[in-house]
Write a protein that holds these residues in place. Structure first.
Motif, PDB file in Angstrom:
ATOM      1  N   PRO A 264      15.857  -6.514   2.594  1.00 17.43           N
ATOM      2  CA  PRO A 264      14.404  -6.557   2.826  1.00 17.43           C
ATOM      3  C   PRO A 264      13.621  -5.919   1.678  1.00 17.43           C
ATOM      4  O   PRO A 264      14.102  -4.993   1.032  1.00 17.43           O
ATOM      5  CB  PRO A 264      14.226  -5.754   4.121  1.00 17.43           C
ATOM      6  CG  PRO A 264      15.493  -5.002   4.326  1.00 17.43           C
ATOM      7  CD  PRO A 264      16.576  -5.702   3.586  1.00 17.43           C
ATOM      8  N   GLU A 265      12.411  -6.429   1.446  1.00 15.88           N
ATOM      9  CA  GLU A 265      11.536  -5.864   0.421  1.00 15.88           C
ATOM     10  C   GLU A 265      11.143  -4.442   0.773  1.00 15.88           C
ATOM     11  O   GLU A 265      11.047  -4.085   1.941  1.00 15.88           O
ATOM     12  CB  GLU A 265      10.250  -6.687   0.318  1.00 15.88           C
ATOM     13  CG  GLU A 265      10.397  -7.955  -0.464  1.00 15.88           C
ATOM     14  CD  GLU A 265       9.035  -8.614  -0.707  1.00 15.88           C
ATOM     15  OE1 GLU A 265       8.012  -8.090  -0.237  1.00 15.88           O
ATOM     16  OE2 GLU A 265       9.021  -9.669  -1.367  1.00 15.88           O
ATOM     17  N   ASP A 266      10.885  -3.680  -0.268  1.00 18.30           N
ATOM     18  CA  ASP A 266      10.278  -2.371  -0.072  1.00 18.30           C
ATOM     19  C   ASP A 266       8.861  -2.606   0.468  1.00 18.30           C
ATOM     20  O   ASP A 266       8.326  -3.704   0.360  1.00 18.30           O
ATOM     21  CB  ASP A 266      10.211  -1.662  -1.437  1.00 18.30           C
ATOM     22  CG  ASP A 266      10.240  -0.156  -1.276  1.00 18.30           C
ATOM     23  OD1 ASP A 266       9.936   0.337  -0.174  1.00 18.30           O
ATOM     24  OD2 ASP A 266      10.572   0.522  -2.264  1.00 18.30           O
ATOM     25  N   ILE A 267       8.273  -1.556   1.043  1.00 18.02           N
ATOM     26  CA  ILE A 267       6.899  -1.710   1.529  1.00 18.02           C
ATOM     27  C   ILE A 267       5.980  -1.857   0.319  1.00 18.02           C
ATOM     28  O   ILE A 267       6.031  -1.057  -0.604  1.00 18.02           O
ATOM     29  CB  ILE A 267       6.495  -0.498   2.377  1.00 18.02           C
ATOM     30  CG1 ILE A 267       7.292  -0.531   3.680  1.00 18.02           C
ATOM     31  CG2 ILE A 267       5.001  -0.489   2.651  1.00 18.02           C
ATOM     32  CD1 ILE A 267       7.091   0.677   4.553  1.00 18.02           C
ATOM     33  N   ARG A 268       5.166  -2.937   0.324  1.00 17.19           N
ATOM     34  CA  ARG A 268       4.230  -3.155  -0.789  1.00 17.19           C
ATOM     35  C   ARG A 268       2.838  -3.231  -0.188  1.00 17.19           C
ATOM     36  O   ARG A 268       2.436  -4.268   0.324  1.00 17.19           O
ATOM     37  CB  ARG A 268       4.603  -4.434  -1.535  1.00 17.19           C
ATOM     38  CG  ARG A 268       5.881  -4.200  -2.346  1.00 17.19           C
ATOM     39  CD  ARG A 268       6.575  -5.415  -2.873  1.00 17.19           C
ATOM     40  NE  ARG A 268       7.965  -5.025  -3.178  1.00 17.19           N
ATOM     41  CZ  ARG A 268       8.865  -5.812  -3.723  1.00 17.19           C
ATOM     42  NH1 ARG A 268       8.567  -7.041  -4.029  1.00 17.19           N
ATOM     43  NH2 ARG A 268      10.084  -5.375  -3.956  1.00 17.19           N
TER      44      ARG A 268
END
Lengths: 370, 410
Positions: free
Chosen positions: B394-398
Motif C-alpha cells: 500500500p502507498e504511504d499516506i499522501r
C-alpha cells in the motif's frame, strides 16, 4: 544471446508449481517436520513418476535428457515449496559425481535407479568442521579397497542406499569411491539438524568395501561443488521468493497505528531490499545455469557468484520475514521459521560464504591477470 | 538459455570491434577504468566527448537502437549493449553522461513529439545539440509533482515563470525538456504539462551551483516571462506527469547499463599493489570478501540487463526487475571507490593526479558517485517504486494527493 528459460522450461515450471502446491503445501511440510520424518516418501514416488528425477540424466541412462537448465527450473520450485525430498543429495550430488567420475559401468548400474527414484544416493565428503574444498586434509582413507574413517555430516545419510565417498587413497591422492550404505562396515547414526527436512547423518566406516570411481578427486570435487551449488542456488532463490511473498502478504493485512504496516517505509524498503537481493541472485543464477549446462569455462566464477548471492538473498529474506511478522513470526505455529531453517540448512550444505568468496576472487584474479 | 552470441550477434560484434580498432587504441585495463560519472569537470571534458560521439554516429554506432528515419542505425538494444561492451575495451572518451539525457529526449520525442519536434532528433543523437532536463525545483525534488513553475497560456504562446534547480549541463545546453504547472485548481499530478525549450530564448537566466567537488556543472535556471510557443508543447495539456514518468524510467535504465567491470579489475589490480600487514592486500580476507561482494552486485545488474534485452528481443514486455539496477549500481560505485581509497592508505586522500594512484580516478569517481544516488530518483524514491509497483504494497499516506494544488499547505 537468449537469457531466459525457454517456453518448454516455463511449462515445466508451471506444471511443477501446480503439482507441488497440491501435494506439498505448508501443512504437509509442517507435518513432516512434526513427525520428524526425514523425507516425504509419497511425494518422492510422485515426482519420480513424473520424471523429475531424470530431468538432467541422459536418455542412455534412463533419464529424460532435458538438460541442467530444466533441472534448475525444478530446483527453484522445490525450494519454493520447501519440499522435504532428497533431490539435492541424490541428483545434484550423487548423480553428478557419477557422471563426472567417468566410470561408465557404475553409471549404467546406478543412474537409471537414481532417475527412477528406486535408489537414493548421496555424497559423503564433509568431515566435521573441515571446509569441503580442503581435500588434502581429509582423514578418511581407502586401503586395499576398504574404507575407514568418519564422515559427518552426510546429507540424507540415514535414507541413502549408497554414497559417493571422497577419501584419500593409499598414496595420499584423493579418490571418489562407491560405497553401499546397506553393506558391511557401515554404521549410520541420524543427527538432529536445524532443518529436519534436510536430514544429516554421521557415518562410521570400518573397512567398508569401496569401489574406486575415479582417482582424480582433486579435479572432480571442486567441479562437482560448482555444479551442485548452481542447482542449490535455484532452491535458495525459490525459498527466498516464497518468504518474500509471505512477508508481503502479511504486510498488507497487518495493521498498526491505524494503517497497513506495508505502507510504512521502514517495512516497504526492507521488502524492496529483499526483492533486490533476490533479483541479483536470480540473474547471477541464470548465468550460472547457462555455464552449468554448457560446461563453460566461466562456470567456476558464475557458480561462486550464484552461490553467494543466493545464500545471502535467502538468509536475508528468511530472517526479515520473521521480523516483518513480529511476535507471531517467532512462533512454532507460523510459517516463517520454516524458511529460517531451510535458508541456514542450504547455506551450510556446500561450503560457507567465506570459502566461496575466496574462490570467486581467485577467478577474478585469473580474469584480470597482473 | 544461451549466453553466447548468435551468428548475427557475433557478426555485429566483429564489425564493432574492427571499427573501434581502426579509430582508437586499446584500453589498458590495468590503469584505465574511469566510468564517466558526473565529476564536475564536464566543460573541460565535453569537447572531446562530443567529437567521439559524432564519430560514432557517423559510423553508425552512435544511435544504434534508434530507427533509420530519425538518423539511427535501426538496430537493437542488444546491439547497443554489445557495442558498449566492445567500446569499454578501448581508450576513448566516455559519452554516457550527456547522452543519457540526449537519448532520453529523443525517445520521448519519438513517442510524443510532433513532426517539427522530431526533426531535432538526428542532431541530438549526433550530439550537435545538447539537452538539459528542467525538472527539479527548490521545493520539488523527490516530490516532483509538487513543482511550482507556472506556464500560462497567452495567445499561441505559454508564458513561463519560476525556477528549476540541479540542472546538469544547462550552461551549454541548446534545448531543454521542461515540466511546468498549467492548472493549479486540480490535484498536483493532473495540472502539469510538458514542453521543450529553446535555451537561447529570452527570459532564461542560468546560475552555476558550486558542487561538493568544487566544480560547477549543476545550475539554477530562472524563467522570467519566458515565452514558449504552443508548438513546443509535448503531449496534451495536463498530461505532463505521464510524459515525465516515462522519461525518468528511461533515464534509470540508462544508468543501470554502465560497464563497471573495468572498475572491479582496477580494484583487483590496486589490491595487488598495496599492502596490508606486510602482505599484498589482495591476500587479505576482508579485501577478498569486499571484492566478491562488489562482483556479485555488478554481475547481478549486468545479467538483469541481459534478461531485459532478451525480453525485448523476443518481443515481450521486460519484467520490472530492472528497477533495482539504478540504485544498486549507484551505491556500488560509492562503496567500491571508497574501498579503493582505503586500499591506498594515507594516499587515499590525495587528489594531485601526479601523486594519487591512477591519476586520482578513484578519488574523483568517489565524489561523482554522490550524484548518481540522487539523480533520476533517489534510492528512497526508487525503493518506494519497488515496494508499491512491483510488490503491491500500500502507498504511504499522501495528504496532498487528491487536493487541488492551490489548497495544499493551507
Amino acid at each position: 544471446m537468449d537469457f531466459d528459460f525457454s517456453d518448454e522450461q516455463k511449462t515445466i515450471r508451471d506444471e511443477a508449481r501446480k503439482l507441488l502446491s497440491a501435494r506439498c503445501d505448508r501443512h504437509r511440510v509442517r507435518k513432516l517436520l512434526e513427525d520428524k520424518a526425514p523425507y516425504d516418501k509419497e511425494l518422492w514416488a510422485t515426482v519420480a513418476e513424473n520424471g523429475w528425477l531424470g530431468t538432467a540424466i541422459a536418455e542412455d541412462f534412463g533419464g529424460l535428457g532435458l538438460g541442467h537448465v530444466s533441472l534448475c527450473v525444478i530446483a527453484e520450485e522445490l525450494g519454493r515449496a520447501l519440499a522435504p525430498l532428497p533431490v539435492s543429495s541424490s541428483l545434484y550430488l550423487a548423480a553428478e559425481a557419477l557422471v563426472l567420475s567417468g566410470d561408465t559401468t557404475m553409471q549404467q548400474e546406478l543412474l537409471p535407479a537414481l532417475a527412477s527414484g528406486q535408489l537414493i544416493g548421496t555424497l559423503a565428503l564433509s568431515e566435521a568442521m573441515l571446509p569441503q574444498h580442503a581435500l588434502s586434509r581429509l582423514k578418511t582413507r581407502v586401503v586395499g579397497g576398504q574404507l575407514s574413517g568418519i564422515k559427518l555430516p552426510v546429507p540424507h545419510g540415514q535414507i541413502a542406499d549408497f554414497a559417493v565417498v571422497v577419501a584419500h587413497n593409499e598414496n595420499g591422492g584423493v579418490g571418489l569411491y562407491h560405497v553401499d550404505l546397506r553393506g558391511p562396515g557401515v554404521e549410520t547414526q541420524p543427527l538432529q539438524t536445524i532443518d529436519a527436512a534436510q536430514p544429516q547423518a554421521r557415518i562410521v566406516f570400518r573397512d567398508a568395501p569401496a569401489r574406486l570411481l575415479s582417482a582424480d578427486g582433486e579435479r572432480i570435487v571442486p567441479k562437482l561443488l560448482d555444479r551442485a551449488s548452481v542447482l542449490i542456488a535455484f532452491e535458495q532463490i525459490g525459498g527466498a521468493t516464497a518468504a518474500l511473498e509471505s512477508a508481503c502478504e502479511y504486510a498488507k493485512i497487518r495493521k498498526a497505528f491505524g494503517r497497513q504496516i506495508g505502507s510504512f517505509q521502514a517495512i516497504k524498503h526492507k521488502l524492496a531490499d529483499m526483492y533486490t537481493k533476490i533479483e541479483i541472485a536470480r540473474s547471477n543464477a541464470f548465468y550460472a545455469a547457462w555455464a552449468l549446462e554448457a560446461d563453460a569455462p566461466e562456470l567456476a566464477l558464475a557458480a561462486a557468484a550464484a552461490r553467494l548471492a543466493a545464500t545471502e538473498a535467502f538468509e536475508f529474506a528468511a530472517k526479515e520475514t520473521i521480523q516483518v511478522h513480529g511476535g507471531i513470526g517467532a512462533t512454532w505455529e507460523a510459517d516463517p521459521h520454516l524458511f529460517y531453517r531451510r535458508a541456514r540448512a542450504l547455506g551450510s550444505l556446500l561450503d560457507s560464504t567465506p570459502v566461496w568468496r575466496d574462490r570467486l576472487v581467485e577467478e577474478l584474479e585469473r580474469q584480470f591477470a597482473a | 538459455m544461451d549466453f553466447n552470441d548468435t551468428p548475427e550477434e557475433a557478426a555485429f560484434r566483429a564489425e564493432a570491434r574492427t571499427w573501434l580498432s581502426s579509430v582508437a587504441a586499446p584500453r589498458d585495463t590495468r590503469t584505465s577504468f574511469a566510468i564517466g560519472q558526473e565529476t564536475g569537470e564536464f566543460e573541460a571534458e565535453f569537447p572531446a566527448q562530443r567529437v567521439w560521439q559524432q564519430k560514432k554516429y557517423d559510423a553508425g554506432f552512435g544511435a544504434i537502437y534508434f530507427p533509420q528515419d530519425v538518423g539511427g542505425r535501426g538496430g537493437t538494444s542488444l546491439q547497443n549493449m554489445t557495442f558498449m561492451q566492445e567500446e569499454a575495451r578501448f581508450d576513448v572518451p566516455v559519452t554516457a553522461h550527456f547522452m543519457i539525457v540526449n537519448r532520453g529526449c529523443c525517445s520521448l520525442l519519438m513517442k510524443h513529439g510532433t513532426p517539427e519536434q522530431k526533426a531535432l532528433i538526428p542532431a541530438t543523437l549526433r550530439s550537435d545539440l545538447i539537452w538539459c532536463q528542467l525538472f527539479s525545483e527548490p521545493a520539488a525534488g523527490s516530490d516532483l509533482a509538487g513543482l511550482r513553475t507556472r506556464a500560462e497560456k497567452d495567445g499561441d504562446d505559454w508564458v513561463v515563470n519560476g525556477q528549476k534547480i540541479w540542472t546538469s549541463n544547462a550552461q551549454m545546453a541548446d534545448w531543454g525538456v521542461l515540466i511546468a504547472r498549467t492548472d493549479s485548481n486540480v490535484p498536483k499530478h493532473k495540472g502539469l504539462t510538458f514542453f521543450i525549450v529553446d535555451m537561447k530564448s529570452a527570459g532564461i537566466e542560468r546560475r552555476p551551483i558550486k558542487q561538493l567537488t568544487g566544480a560547477s556543472n549543476f545550475n539554477e535556471v530562472f524563467f522570467n516571462d519566458l515565452r514558449i510557443p504552443d508548438a513546443h508543447r509535448v503531449g496534451a495539456v495536463g498530461e505532463g506527469w505521464r510524459v515525465a514518468v516515462a522519461f525518468l524510467s528511461g533515464e534509470r535504465t540508462n544508468i543501470a547499463i554502465k560497464e563497471l567491470m573495468p572498475l572491479i579489475g582496477g580494484i583487483v589490480n590496486l589490491a595487488r599493489q598495496t599492502e596490508i600487514n606486510g602482505r599484498p592486500a589482495i591476500e587479505d580476507g576482508e579485501v577478498r570478501a569486499r571484492i566478491a561482494s562488489f562482483y556479485i552486485r555488478e554481475a547481478g545488474v549486468r545479467f538483469t540487463v541481459q534478461r531485459m534485452l532478451t525480453a525485448l528481443s523476443r518481443g515481450e514486455t521486460p519484467g520490472p526487475e530492472i528497477t533495482i539496477g539504478k540504485y544498486t549500481l549507484a551505491n556500488l560505485v560509492q562503496e567500491m571507490t571508497a574501498f579503493a581509497l582505503d586500499l591506498q592508505h594515507a594516499a587515499g586522500a590525495v587528489m594531485s593526479p601526479a601523486f594519487a594512484p591512477f591519476d586520482a580516478v578513484f578519488q574523483s569517481e568517489w565524489f561523482g558517485s554522490v550524484i548518481d544516488r540522487l539523480g533520476g530518483g533517489t534510492d528512497e524514491v526508487l525503493k518506494n517504486v519497488v515496494g508499491e509497483r512491483i510488490l503491491g504494497l500500500p502507498e504511504d499516506i499522501r495528504v496532498d494527493k487528491t487536493m487541488p494544488f492551490n489548497q495544499v499547505g493551507k
